[in-house]
Design a protein around this motif. Structure first.
Motif, PDB file in Angstrom:
ATOM      1  N   UNK A   1      42.122 -29.314   8.948  1.00 50.28           N
ATOM      2  CA  UNK A   1      41.575 -28.775  10.397  1.00 50.28           C
ATOM      3  C   UNK A   1      42.780 -28.352  11.062  1.00 50.28           C
ATOM      4  N   UNK A   2      43.768 -28.950  10.947  1.00 48.49           N
ATOM      5  CA  UNK A   2      45.136 -28.529  11.531  1.00 48.49           C
ATOM      6  C   UNK A   2      45.356 -27.106  11.437  1.00 48.49           C
ATOM      7  N   UNK A   3      45.156 -26.625  10.125  1.00 50.64           N
ATOM      8  CA  UNK A   3      45.458 -25.240   9.640  1.00 50.64           C
ATOM      9  C   UNK A   3      44.468 -24.275  10.417  1.00 50.64           C
ATOM     10  N   UNK A   4      43.082 -25.114  10.723  1.00 50.87           N
ATOM     11  CA  UNK A   4      42.284 -24.003  11.352  1.00 50.87           C
ATOM     12  C   UNK A   4      42.520 -23.718  12.943  1.00 50.87           C
ATOM     13  N   UNK A   5      42.982 -24.995  13.405  1.00 51.56           N
ATOM     14  CA  UNK A   5      43.164 -25.187  14.782  1.00 51.56           C
ATOM     15  C   UNK A   5      44.661 -24.268  15.411  1.00 51.56           C
TER      16      UNK A   5
ATOM     17  N   UNK B   1      36.682 -29.489   5.494  1.00 52.67           N
ATOM     18  CA  UNK B   1      37.636 -29.259   6.431  1.00 52.67           C
ATOM     19  C   UNK B   1      37.490 -28.147   7.553  1.00 52.67           C
ATOM     20  N   UNK B   2      37.271 -26.911   6.642  1.00 52.28           N
ATOM     21  CA  UNK B   2      37.121 -25.488   7.584  1.00 52.28           C
ATOM     22  C   UNK B   2      35.807 -25.792   8.504  1.00 52.28           C
ATOM     23  N   UNK B   3      34.895 -26.218   8.138  1.00 52.45           N
ATOM     24  CA  UNK B   3      33.601 -26.676   9.078  1.00 52.45           C
ATOM     25  C   UNK B   3      34.260 -27.551  10.096  1.00 52.45           C
ATOM     26  N   UNK B   4      34.685 -28.552   9.827  1.00 52.52           N
ATOM     27  CA  UNK B   4      35.254 -29.300  11.011  1.00 52.52           C
ATOM     28  C   UNK B   4      36.177 -28.592  11.966  1.00 52.52           C
ATOM     29  N   UNK B   5      37.206 -28.115  11.425  1.00 53.25           N
ATOM     30  CA  UNK B   5      38.117 -27.327  12.260  1.00 53.25           C
ATOM     31  C   UNK B   5      37.532 -26.398  12.995  1.00 53.25           C
TER      32      UNK B   5
ATOM     33  N   UNK C   1      40.499 -11.842   9.252  1.00 52.81           N
ATOM     34  CA  UNK C   1      41.112 -13.041   9.874  1.00 52.81           C
ATOM     35  C   UNK C   1      40.436 -14.053  10.416  1.00 52.81           C
ATOM     36  N   UNK C   2      39.844 -14.589   9.668  1.00 51.79           N
ATOM     37  CA  UNK C   2      38.916 -15.909  10.009  1.00 51.79           C
ATOM     38  C   UNK C   2      39.251 -16.673  11.171  1.00 51.79           C
ATOM     39  N   UNK C   3      40.568 -17.138  11.086  1.00 53.50           N
ATOM     40  CA  UNK C   3      40.997 -18.247  12.033  1.00 53.50           C
ATOM     41  C   UNK C   3      41.029 -17.692  13.432  1.00 53.50           C
ATOM     42  N   UNK C   4      41.471 -16.517  13.569  1.00 54.00           N
ATOM     43  CA  UNK C   4      41.561 -15.691  14.841  1.00 54.00           C
ATOM     44  C   UNK C   4      40.106 -15.412  15.445  1.00 54.00           C
TER      45      UNK C   4
END
Length: 234
Positions: free
Chosen positions: A68-72, A101-105, A156-159
């Motif tokens: 979650x931290x990595x996504x945020x 985790x990716x879903x929650x983030x 770049x999914x997180x962006x």
């Protein structure tokens, strides 16, 4: 007459700024605790697996916190964590952990941006970079484009999580996309990590080479789509 008074713009900015500051402070605290095992994985994979074993039933929860931290904190790359998940938990459990985790983030980022708007985004990215992605301005096919960008490896999914929060995409659509679309990108990393953990280095190398090639192709498609959209609007 009601004694209730609406907040001024200055008060709203102060509340938004305070909320973002507290959020970043919490992220920093989590990073301190999560950083050590991540460094251990990069330097000594066996120590990371030992750390997971020591945590027992808490290991999946702790790992979810890292994901979650990595996504945020979107500037942190996610692939090492996904490989670590396959290495420490196996392909199936590692994939499920990464997907959850990716879903929650991503849902957290979406709600954060919806609450604080561009202020939340500017903490990590300049607005000029955000405005350049014109493909998300296609309101008529927005859901389809978002699913495509998150399904395609190499984007770049997180962006993009932060960008999507600024659009008018319905929350229910985002929940569905976040739950399904990232699967191809995650499963290849966790399979490779599992192969490393099993000592099957040849297969792991093959998986990573194929993943790298597919991700590179996906990035090229992503850039082509963005450039095509920009040319069509100019």
């Amino acid at each position: 007459m009601s004694s209730h008074r609406s907040l001024t713009d200055k008060q709203k900015r102060w509340i938004a700024g305070t909320g973002i500051f507290l959020f970043l402070l919490l992220s920093a605290v989590v990073c301190v605790f999560a950083g050590k095992p991540l460094i251990q994985f990069v330097q000594e994979p066996e120590r990371f697996r030992a750390w997971v074993t020591e945590q027992g039933v808490l290991a999946p929860i702790a790992f979810l916190g890292m994901l979650i931290l990595q996504i945020v904190v979107a500037v942190i790359p996610g692939e090492p964590l996904e490989i670590a998940a396959g290495y420490a938990f196996g392909a199936v459990e590692g994939t499920l952990l990464c997907m959850f985790g990716a879903f929650l983030g991503r849902v957290a980022v979406f709600l954060l941006v919806r609450r604080f708007g561009t202020r939340a985004v500017e903490v990590f990215f300049p607005l000029e970079k955000l405005n350049a992605l014109s493909v998300l301005q296609n309101k008529r096919r927005l859901t389809l484009w978002v699913f495509f960008l998150f399904f395609l490896p190499g984007t770049p999914k997180d962006v993009l999580c932060y960008l999507v929060g600024l659009t008018n995409l319905p929350l229910r659509s985002w929940l569905l996309i976040s739950a399904i679309a990232p699967f191809p990108s995650i499963v290849t990393s966790t399979i490779g990590g599992d192969a490393l953990g099993m000592g099957n280095y040849s297969f792991a190398l093959l998986v990573f080479v194929v993943t790298f090639a597919v991700s590179g192709l996906g990035l090229l498609v992503y850039r082509f789509v963005c450039q095509s959209r920009e040319r069509s609007q100019s």
